[in-house]
Design an enzyme around this catalytic site. Structure first.
Site, PDB file in Angstrom:
ATOM      1  N   ASP A  34       0.860  -1.174   0.000  1.00  0.00           N
ATOM      2  CA  ASP A  34       0.000   0.000   0.000  1.00  0.00           C
ATOM      3  C   ASP A  34       0.899   1.228   0.000  1.00  0.00           C
ATOM      4  OD1 ASP A  34      -2.918   0.327  -0.122  1.00  0.00           O
ATOM      5  OD2 ASP A  34      -2.507   1.815   1.422  1.00  0.00           O
ATOM      6  N   HIS A  88      10.556   4.593  -3.032  1.00  0.00           N
ATOM      7  CA  HIS A  88       9.954   4.080  -1.799  1.00  0.00           C
ATOM      8  C   HIS A  88       9.776   2.557  -1.905  1.00  0.00           C
ATOM      9  CE1 HIS A  88       7.133   5.198  -4.825  1.00  0.00           C
ATOM     10  NE2 HIS A  88       6.081   4.700  -4.215  1.00  0.00           N
ATOM     11  N   ARG A  89       9.392   2.085  -3.084  1.00  0.00           N
ATOM     12  CA  ARG A  89       9.167   0.653  -3.332  1.00  0.00           C
ATOM     13  C   ARG A  89      10.481  -0.116  -3.211  1.00  0.00           C
ATOM     14  NH1 ARG A  89       6.466   1.610  -7.267  1.00  0.00           N
ATOM     15  NH2 ARG A  89       4.594   1.513  -5.999  1.00  0.00           N
TER      16      ARG A  89
HETATM   17  P1  ITT Z   1      -3.345  -2.320  -5.411  1.00  0.00           P
HETATM   18  O1  ITT Z   1      -3.965  -1.750  -4.157  1.00  0.00           O
HETATM   19  O2  ITT Z   1      -4.242  -3.249  -6.161  1.00  0.00           O
HETATM   20  O3  ITT Z   1      -1.970  -2.900  -5.158  1.00  0.00           O
HETATM   21  P2  ITT Z   1      -3.329   0.465  -6.317  1.00  0.00           P
HETATM   22  O4  ITT Z   1      -2.860   1.125  -7.566  1.00  0.00           O
HETATM   23  O5  ITT Z   1      -4.737   0.720  -5.876  1.00  0.00           O
HETATM   24  O6  ITT Z   1      -3.066  -1.107  -6.443  1.00  0.00           O
HETATM   25  P3  ITT Z   1      -2.421   1.721  -3.868  1.00  0.00           P
HETATM   26  O7  ITT Z   1      -3.702   1.515  -3.181  1.00  0.00           O
HETATM   27  O8  ITT Z   1      -1.166   1.432  -3.116  1.00  0.00           O
HETATM   28  O9  ITT Z   1      -2.304   0.830  -5.182  1.00  0.00           O
HETATM   29  O10 ITT Z   1      -2.490   3.178  -4.489  1.00  0.00           O
HETATM   30  C1  ITT Z   1      -1.572   4.122  -4.400  1.00  0.00           C
HETATM   31  C2  ITT Z   1      -1.641   5.004  -5.640  1.00  0.00           C
HETATM   32  O11 ITT Z   1      -0.509   5.886  -5.530  1.00  0.00           O
HETATM   33  C3  ITT Z   1      -1.460   4.269  -6.967  1.00  0.00           C
HETATM   34  O12 ITT Z   1      -2.683   3.918  -7.562  1.00  0.00           O
HETATM   35  C4  ITT Z   1      -0.695   5.312  -7.809  1.00  0.00           C
HETATM   36  O13 ITT Z   1      -1.596   6.216  -8.408  1.00  0.00           O
HETATM   37  C5  ITT Z   1       0.124   6.025  -6.770  1.00  0.00           C
HETATM   38  N1  ITT Z   1       1.478   5.459  -6.663  1.00  0.00           N
HETATM   39  C6  ITT Z   1       1.929   4.531  -5.794  1.00  0.00           C
HETATM   40  N2  ITT Z   1       3.218   4.236  -6.007  1.00  0.00           N
HETATM   41  C7  ITT Z   1       3.588   4.996  -7.048  1.00  0.00           C
HETATM   42  C8  ITT Z   1       4.793   5.149  -7.771  1.00  0.00           C
HETATM   43  O14 ITT Z   1       5.885   4.451  -7.504  1.00  0.00           O
HETATM   44  N3  ITT Z   1       4.797   6.005  -8.779  1.00  0.00           N
HETATM   45  C9  ITT Z   1       3.716   6.718  -9.098  1.00  0.00           C
HETATM   46  N4  ITT Z   1       2.539   6.645  -8.486  1.00  0.00           N
HETATM   47  C10 ITT Z   1       2.475   5.781  -7.466  1.00  0.00           C
END
Ligand code: ITT
Length: 180
Positions: free
Chosen positions: A69, A165-166
């Site tokens: 998340d 961050h990932r």
């Molecule tokens: P899942 O929950 O199914 O894994 P999600 O896209 O809904 O997928 P999140 O709830 O973690 O994932 O959402 C965080 C959002 O933040 C994601 O949809 C992106 O728009 C943004 N985000 C997260 N990490 C990012 C990154 O490395 N680069 C750009 N945007 C990012």
């Protein structure tokens, strides 16, 4: 012969999976894609959301699993969009975020990786400090074209490599994974 994976990543987001696969490959972990939509509980805590997603994912996949998340936290908006980053991206998007900001553009990305395999349940958090750019730069996914990490002049869409961050959260995870 079917390929065997060490571990699965449950996510609906193909970009997150592709990045994680490449990162974990570098640490010697062969990651499989368990593509699914998981329900997100209403919470201000990314960690609580991630922990809950990990249990749901394990119930569906029945294999050792990680979920992630993330949130983009913008200082001048008191941490918004934070846990609502996915919804905000789908609604107002990068253009909308840029319109909300004035002078103070400080922001951070946070990632929580949660692992669950019935025996072990662990979460790993990492962040990257930075700022929001003044325009959309590059063609990356999500907030990448508007996020500039500290000490850089380029957005994540132009350069991300091993500073995200990932990457940092997965590095913590893999150190623990090989020790457990
Ligand atoms: P899942 O929950 O199914 O894994 P999600 O896209 O809904 O997928 P999140 O709830 O973690 O994932 O959402 C965080 C959002 O933040 C994601 O949809 C992106 O728009 C943004 N985000 C997260 N990490 C990012 C990154 O490395 N680069 C750009 N945007 C990012």
């Amino acid at each position: 012969m079917p390929q065997s994976f060490d571990l699965f990543f449950a996510t609906s987001n193909n970009h997150k999976f592709q990045e994680a696969k490449k990162i974990l490959e570098g640490f010697g972990i062969n990651l499989g894609f368990f593509k699914c939509e998981l329900e997100e509980i209403q919470s201000n805590s990314l960690k609580e959301i991630a922990k809950n997603k990990a249990v749901q994912a394990f119930q569906k996949c029945k294999k050792p699993i990680i979920v992630e998340d993330d949130g983009l936290f913008i200082d001048s908006l008191n941490g918004f969009p934070g846990p609502y980053s996915s919804y905000v991206f789908k609604t107002i998007g990068n253009k909308g975020i840029l319109q909300l900001l004035k002078q103070n553009r400080k922001a951070k990305f946070i990632s929580i990786i949660s692992f669950y395999d019935k025996k072990n349940r662990e979460s790993f958090e990492s962040k990257v400090d930075g700022k929001i750019s003044r325009s959309i730069i590059g063609t990356g996914w999500g907030y990448d074209p508007i996020f500039i990490p500290l000490k850089s002049t380029k957005t994540f869409a132009e350069s991300k490599n091993n500073i995200s961050h990932r990457f940092k959260a997965l590095k913590k995870f893999s150190n623990w994974y090989f020790d457990k």
